[in-house]
Design a protein around this motif. Sequence first.
Motif, short mmCIF file in Angstrom:
data_model
loop_
_atom_site.label_atom_id
_atom_site.label_comp_id
_atom_site.label_asym_id
_atom_site.label_seq_id
_atom_site.Cartn_x
_atom_site.Cartn_y
_atom_site.Cartn_z
N SER A 114 -10.12 7.46 5.00
CA SER A 114 -9.77 6.50 3.95
C SER A 114 -10.12 5.08 4.37
N ASP A 115 -9.92 4.77 5.66
CA ASP A 115 -10.26 3.45 6.17
C ASP A 115 -11.76 3.20 6.05
N GLU A 116 -12.54 4.21 6.35
CA GLU A 116 -13.99 4.08 6.27
C GLU A 116 -14.45 3.90 4.83
N LYS A 117 -13.80 4.61 3.92
CA LYS A 117 -14.16 4.52 2.50
C LYS A 117 -13.81 3.16 1.92
N GLN A 122 -19.15 -1.95 0.37
CA GLN A 122 -19.50 -3.33 0.74
C GLN A 122 -20.53 -3.36 1.86
N THR A 123 -20.48 -2.38 2.74
CA THR A 123 -21.42 -2.30 3.86
C THR A 123 -22.83 -1.99 3.39
N SER A 158 -10.67 -6.71 5.83
CA SER A 158 -9.98 -5.45 5.55
C SER A 158 -10.17 -4.41 6.66
N ASP A 159 -11.01 -4.72 7.62
CA ASP A 159 -11.29 -3.80 8.72
C ASP A 159 -10.13 -3.79 9.70
N LYS A 160 -9.57 -2.62 9.98
CA LYS A 160 -8.42 -2.52 10.89
C LYS A 160 -8.78 -2.94 12.31
#
Length: 235
Positions: A114-117, A122-123, A158-160
């Motif tokens: 989910s974090d990757e999604k 945007q990437t 937003s990147d952990k």
Amino acid sequence: MKISIQREKSIESFEVSTGITLLAALYEIKEHKDASLTFSAGCRASVCGTCAVRVNGREELSCAYKVKEGDLVEPLQYHPILRDLKVNKHKAKETLVKSTAWLHEMQEAALTHSDEKLTETQTDCILCDSCYSACPVYAVNPDFLGPFALTRAYRYSSDKREGDAKNIINNIQTNGVWDCTLCGECTAVCPKGIDPKMDITMLRGTSLQFGHSDPSFATQSFGTPDFGAGGGFGF
């Protein structure tokens, strides 16, 4: 089939083959009709973003757009024009520096699917500048950071793994998240399906969490009575 091209001082029309991409048409014109025609091109596969132009007032990748009768082709807006359809994209890239849209303080973090999604789309940005060209805010505020930089700011804040998201958020307050009109023009023209309008909306929420607020909020009128200096109602 005839298309028109905005050149340095005039609009010129050219006959081109039917059923081809705009980029193929531009090469056809350059090779067989006017060797001086200048434009930018790269991968020819909608990957590099180099060939973005405006067609009939809308940003398109010329390597993907199929020409139609009567098309008007123009250079991107808000970019210094070098010649014909070729523009200098340096100013747009400077917005990334002003927004500090990169990873500032790396920290270890386990990323879930989910974090990757969350920031996967945007990437996919190919730096075509279509959103920059489509943004109407630049017509009144050339210092606006714009959807291009703000989407990048959202991606990294937003990147952990970012240990200093507040720094990024602090740097997009002036001429940034609150200056956007949320018109959605940037979202409409993105060839990769990125939604800068939503990214900016999310950045506003994060800004509030870090103690920021819309600077225009204090000047807004909500229809309350004006009691004036004398304490009575003003009419």
